[in-house]
Design an enzyme around this catalytic site. Structure first.
Site, mmCIF file in Angstrom:
data_model
loop_
_atom_site.group_PDB
_atom_site.id
_atom_site.type_symbol
_atom_site.label_atom_id
_atom_site.label_comp_id
_atom_site.label_asym_id
_atom_site.label_seq_id
_atom_site.Cartn_x
_atom_site.Cartn_y
_atom_site.Cartn_z
ATOM 1 N N ILE A 1 -24.523 -7.935 -30.841
ATOM 2 C CA ILE A 1 -25.021 -9.002 -31.845
ATOM 3 C C ILE A 1 -25.022 -8.610 -33.162
ATOM 4 C CG2 ILE A 1 -26.008 -10.925 -33.029
ATOM 5 C CD1 ILE A 1 -25.616 -11.810 -30.328
ATOM 6 N N LYS A 2 -23.712 -8.958 -34.319
ATOM 7 C CA LYS A 2 -23.009 -8.116 -35.027
ATOM 8 C C LYS A 2 -23.960 -8.771 -36.668
ATOM 9 C CE LYS A 2 -19.285 -6.610 -35.957
ATOM 10 N NZ LYS A 2 -17.406 -6.187 -36.413
ATOM 11 N N VAL A 3 -24.701 -8.204 -36.913
ATOM 12 C CA VAL A 3 -25.178 -8.300 -38.621
ATOM 13 C C VAL A 3 -25.062 -8.092 -40.287
ATOM 14 C CG1 VAL A 3 -26.990 -9.839 -37.142
ATOM 15 C CG2 VAL A 3 -27.457 -7.281 -38.400
#
EC number: 2.2.1.2
Length: 377
Positions: free
Chosen positions: A139-141
């Protein structure tokens, strides 16, 4: 030897900064993986905007989703994106398995509209993690302060995270500290530290893009400083990255981390992003050749992948001329170049660009939805 394969031998993983339905359906990604050239995939709103809004690859799937009763552009997009991410994750699953979870990941980004909201970022990341349901998802944050807080909490749950939009060494150090906090919390709760993976996406070429223009402006305005200023052109981003790599070496040599490493925990690798060359005066493989080293990733767009395969040279360059990188930073300070201000602004600009791409994407999905509904009316 194929320089892409040589990078892997030197300890650097090459990932592809691109995803598209046609590439998946026609086996393009599978061939790159089977040939050993790439070991992961990254995506972002701009990539999906071009893929979905700029082609008819998704029209059949979109029509099916509309026929099932879905109308909301965000949910329609997510159905398309999740299908692509799952398909790419399945192609890369053998890499993930054979590397014991080091590589073989596919990244999917939380909504860029949530960049300054830690709670909403955590909720969105959890939702996407469960929706995709693949262990090799990342998951990219964003690397904003709220994003870093979210990353710490997600790692503590055993959710793989790609922290993006890092431009400064200080921002990277904060991310590394939060990652270690998260791994400690995960292990304390009974999790296996070896089961979680993360990368810190450190952006490169955009820094030179802004500072080269500033260098030329100042060189024109102050001719006496022009030689010293112009000597820095095209060197600041690479020096910044090399010093961040040296920082990583010190961070992960500390006893606190080593205690986790003995339990199987893996370092959060630096991932070089924005490595396509934007200045035609520079080599089209500058930001690949100059940043090769162990325990790192370079995510490249297709054109850069092809260029490096064709004429790139692979050797361990990240540890070279660290003294020279320190000299570059000393000159930045002496000449008063606004590196800190530029890196802070680039974070804001990056979020803005992703928000713009996200909104354009939803507008394109809505337009296609309306056209398909009119067709069946």
């Amino acid at each position: 030897m194929n320089p892409l394969l040589e990078c892997h031998r030197l300890g650097q993983s090459i990932w592809l900064d691109f995803i598209r339905r046609k590439q998946l359906a026609e086996g393009g990604l599978a061939r790159l993986v089977a040939d050993g050239e790439i070991r992961g995939v990254t995506s972002n709103p701009a990539i999906f905007e071009k893929a979905i809004g700029g082609s008819d690859d998704y029209d059949t799937a979109l029509a099916a989703a509309i026929a099932s009763g879905e109308r909301d552009p965000q949910r329609l997009f997510e159905q398309l994106a999740i299908d692509d991410i799952r398909a790419a994750a399945d192609v890369l699953q053998p890499v993930w398995r054979d590397s014991s979870g080091v590589d073989g990941h596919v990244s999917l980004e939380v909504s860029p509209h949530l960049a300054m909201d830690e709670e909403a970022t955590v909720r969105d990341a959890e939702r996407l993690w469960h929706a995709v349901d693949r262990p090799n998802l990342m998951i990219k944050v964003p690397g904003t302060a709220p994003g870093v807080g979210a990353m710490r909490r997600l790692i503590a749950q055993g959710i793989n995270v790609n922290v993006t939009l890092l431009f400064s060494r200080a921002a990277y150090a904060a991310v590394a500290a939060a990652y270690i906090d998260g791994v400690e919390a995960f292990a304390a709760a009974g999790g296996d530290p070896a089961a979680v993976a993360s990368v810190a996406s450190f952006f490169v070429s955009r820094i030179d893009g802004v500072l080269d223009a500033e260098i030329e402006r100042r060189a024109t305005a102050t001719p006496d400083q022009a030689p010293a200023l112009r000597a820095l052109a095209g060197r600041i981003a690479i020096a910044n990255a090399r010093l961040a790599y040296a920082d990583a070496g010190r961070i992960y040599a500390q006893p606190r981390w080593q205690a986790l490493a003995q339990r199987g925990a893996r370092v959060q690798r630096l991932l070089w992003a924005s490595t396509g060359t934007k200045n035609p005066a520079y080599s089209d493989v500058l930001y690949v050749e100059s940043l090769i080293g162990a325990d790192t990733v370079n995510t490249v767009p297709p054109a850069t992948l092809d260029a490096f395969r064709d004429h790139g040279r692979a050797r361990a360059t990240l540890g070279e001329d660290v003294d020279g990188a320190h000299t570059v930073f000393a000159e930045i300070e002496r000449l008063g170049l606004p590196l800190d201000e530029v890196t802070a602004q680039l974070v804001d600009d990056g979020i803005g660009l992703f928000v713009e791409a996200h909104d354009k994407l939803l507008a394109a999905v809505a337009a296609k939805r309306d056209a398909l509904l009119r067709r069946v009316a």
